[in-house]
Design a protein around this motif. Structure first.
Motif, PDB file in Angstrom:
ATOM      1  N   PHE A 216       2.999   1.916  15.382  1.00 38.66           N
ATOM      2  CA  PHE A 216       3.437   0.862  14.308  1.00 38.66           C
ATOM      3  C   PHE A 216       3.266  -0.001  15.127  1.00 38.66           C
ATOM      4  CE2 PHE A 216       5.976   5.127  15.612  1.00 38.66           C
ATOM      5  CZ  PHE A 216       7.262   4.874  14.507  1.00 38.66           C
TER       6      PHE A 216
ATOM      7  N   LEU B 253       0.719   3.779   5.661  1.00 37.73           N
ATOM      8  CA  LEU B 253       0.188   2.817   6.265  1.00 37.73           C
ATOM      9  C   LEU B 253      -0.055   1.807   6.037  1.00 37.73           C
ATOM     10  CD1 LEU B 253      -1.227   5.930   8.975  1.00 37.73           C
ATOM     11  CD2 LEU B 253       0.948   4.456   9.404  1.00 37.73           C
TER      12      LEU B 253
ATOM     13  N   THR C 172       8.548   1.099   9.164  1.00 33.41           N
ATOM     14  CA  THR C 172       7.616   0.860   9.744  1.00 33.41           C
ATOM     15  C   THR C 172       7.714  -0.044  11.387  1.00 33.41           C
ATOM     16  OG1 THR C 172       7.499  -1.667   9.024  1.00 33.41           O
ATOM     17  CG2 THR C 172       6.777   0.234   7.587  1.00 33.41           C
TER      18      THR C 172
ATOM     19  N   SER D 145       0.974  -1.985   6.613  1.00 32.06           N
ATOM     20  CA  SER D 145       1.238  -2.729   7.964  1.00 32.06           C
ATOM     21  C   SER D 145      -0.353  -3.429   8.227  1.00 32.06           C
ATOM     22  CB  SER D 145       2.068  -2.381   9.539  1.00 32.06           C
ATOM     23  OG  SER D 145       1.977  -1.666   9.516  1.00 32.06           O
TER      24      SER D 145
ATOM     25  N   ASN E 266       4.678  -9.026   4.354  1.00 29.57           N
ATOM     26  CA  ASN E 266       4.997  -7.875   4.500  1.00 29.57           C
ATOM     27  C   ASN E 266       6.172  -6.890   3.376  1.00 29.57           C
ATOM     28  OD1 ASN E 266       6.160  -5.289   5.563  1.00 29.57           O
ATOM     29  ND2 ASN E 266       8.480  -6.873   5.417  1.00 29.57           N
TER      30      ASN E 266
END
Ligand SMILES: NC(=O)c1ccc[n+]([C@@H]2O[C@H](COP(=O)([O-])OP(=O)(O)OC[C@H]3O[C@@H](n4cnc5c(N)ncnc54)[C@H](OP(=O)(O)O)[C@@H]3O)[C@@H](O)[C@H]2O)c1
Length: 393
Positions: A315, A354, A224, A357, A339
């Motif tokens: 990113f 995805l 990521t 994030s 995270n």
């Protein structure tokens, strides 16, 4: 062991070492180096979370004094595995702190995630030399951690390859002459993938890093590019430099591990094959050097080194990490905790790639930034962010 210095025979004591997280990727590489130079090191303490078999084998092989398993349910298993060895056995989070408190000259901080913070701080507080692999310590408690390092006269030698590189070329006595730090990033396995394809990648594809063989969490962080975001925050705390002076440059071959640019436009870099035993050996031997079996760099074989700017649209973790660092206070703690939750959810099939994030971003948006003064503040902000992240993902 004896060393001849100008005709004198000087005795060199083996260095006593503890490894927090000895069963992980960094831990096993550290053990590999110790195994190759057994006469130079004595093993004080080793720790793992669940991997009793490997922990017991390492402790027996290197004759450690103490083996600690963080999961308290596994105490009896570890005790049985080490019966008759004379090696002390302990379990639970307090025992991890006890392992760090043991009088080792050098401590490898290689537990993954915020779980490594309390034991690493314990080693710092007794003034040890700490090889710091656990970047989450600095992301979630950077100022408190660095103040403790200074207050207790501890020595921090970074193990992350990028920070090891910077450490090796950063002229600390001329820090005001540094213009930029350039953190290099491989770009991970999905560097060239479009967003639609990224949405469909599996955990197996995401842990398969093109250059480095690492634990699952940091491999996902690399995919990521959150790893580079965490490293940005880590660099900010380790080196006397401001956030805008830290740049990120994608370098897919992972040969230049990072660079420092000075006011005279000189750029100093450290290079090497991507093998963590090089920065680990550097941290273990610092301020000297020791042999490492890493492959030797052949630039002629590699032929060309390439560079590109990171893509913040594909990113977004890089942008989120920089924003969290700028916001300060509890924001980096929230970033890190969210995270950790999101990566776990992705690895267990509950989130798409995805969405890692996205979960971090939503958690940051939903969590007001608070001031952080104490370790209790860190723990509280970490817990709140974990709960928030669970509710938004
Ligand atoms: N791997 C690399 O090349 C690399 C490079 C630079 C920096 N780092 C950093 O180094 C740290 C370790 O990375 P890694 O790749 O070695 O991770 P890893 O392979 O997942 O190993 C993590 C280690 O920590 C232990 N552990 C996990 N959760 C724990 C908990 N809650 N309490 C106590 N111990 C726990 C594990 O024990 P079990 O084996 O029993 O689960 C294992 O010994 C991370 O912060 C990472 O970002 C890694």
């Amino acid at each position: 062991m004896a060393l001849e210095v100008a005709g004198l025979v000087k005795s060199v004591q083996p260095k006593s070492v503890s490894i927090l997280g000895s069963t992980g990727s960094i831990g096993c590489n550290t053990i590999d180096l110790i195994t190759r130079s057994r006469d130079k090191f004595n093993l004080e303490a080793l720790s793992a979370n669940n991997n009793v078999d490997l922990l017991a084998a390492q402790a027996r092989d290197l004759n450690a004094r103490l083996a600690v398993i963080a999961n308290p349910d596994l105490y009896r298993d570890l005790k049985d595995s080490l019966s008759g060895s004379g090696i002390e056995v302990a379990a639970g989070s307090e025992a991890l702190i006890e392992a760090a408190a043991r009088p080792a000259d050098w401590v490898m901080a290689a537990i993954v995630g915020a779980a490594g913070l309390a034991p690493t701080l314990e080693a710092v507080r007794r003034g040890a030399t700490v090889g710091l692999a656990n970047k989450e310590c600095l992301v979630s408690a950077g100022e408190i951690f660095m103040n403790e390092v200074e207050h207790h006269g501890a020595t921090l030698v970074p193990v992350d390859s990028e920070h090891s590189a910077i450490f090796q070329v950063f002229e600390f006595d001329q820090a005001d002459k540094v213009e930029r730090i350039i953190l290099t990033a491989s770009g991970g396995p999905f560097r060239t993938l479009d967003k639609d394809s990224m949405a469909r990648v599996t955990p197996e594809q995401a842990v398969a890093h093109p250059n480095w063989d690492m634990g699952a969490k940091i491999s996902i962080d690399s995919a990521t590019m959150m790893n580079k975001g965490l490293e940005l925050i880590e660099a900010y705390h380790i080196f006397p430099i401001d956030e805008p002076q830290i740049e990120i440059l994608v370098h897919p071959q992972s040969v230049i591990h990072s660079m420092v640019e000075y006011v005279d436009a000189s750029v100093l870099a450290q290079l090497g094959a991507p093998d963590m035993r090089t920065p680990i050996a550097y941290a273990m031997a610092w301020p000297e050097r020791m042999a490492a079996p890493s492959p030797r760099l052949s630039l002629a074989e590699i032929g060309s080194l390439t560079f590109e700017m990171p893509n913040l649209d594909r990113f977004p973790a890089l942008r989120l990490a920089r924003e969290a660092l700028r916001a300060g206070g509890s924001a980096p703690i929230t970033l890190n905790a969210a995270n950790e939750i999101a990566v776990h959810q992705f690895l267990t099939g509950q989130l798409g790639f995805l969405e890692i994030s996205e979960t971090v971003e939503k958690t940051l948006e939903a969590t007001p930034v608070s001031s952080i003064h104490t370790l209790e503040d860190v723990m509280q902000a970490d817990e709140e962010a974990r709960q928030k992240a669970q509710s938004v993902c």
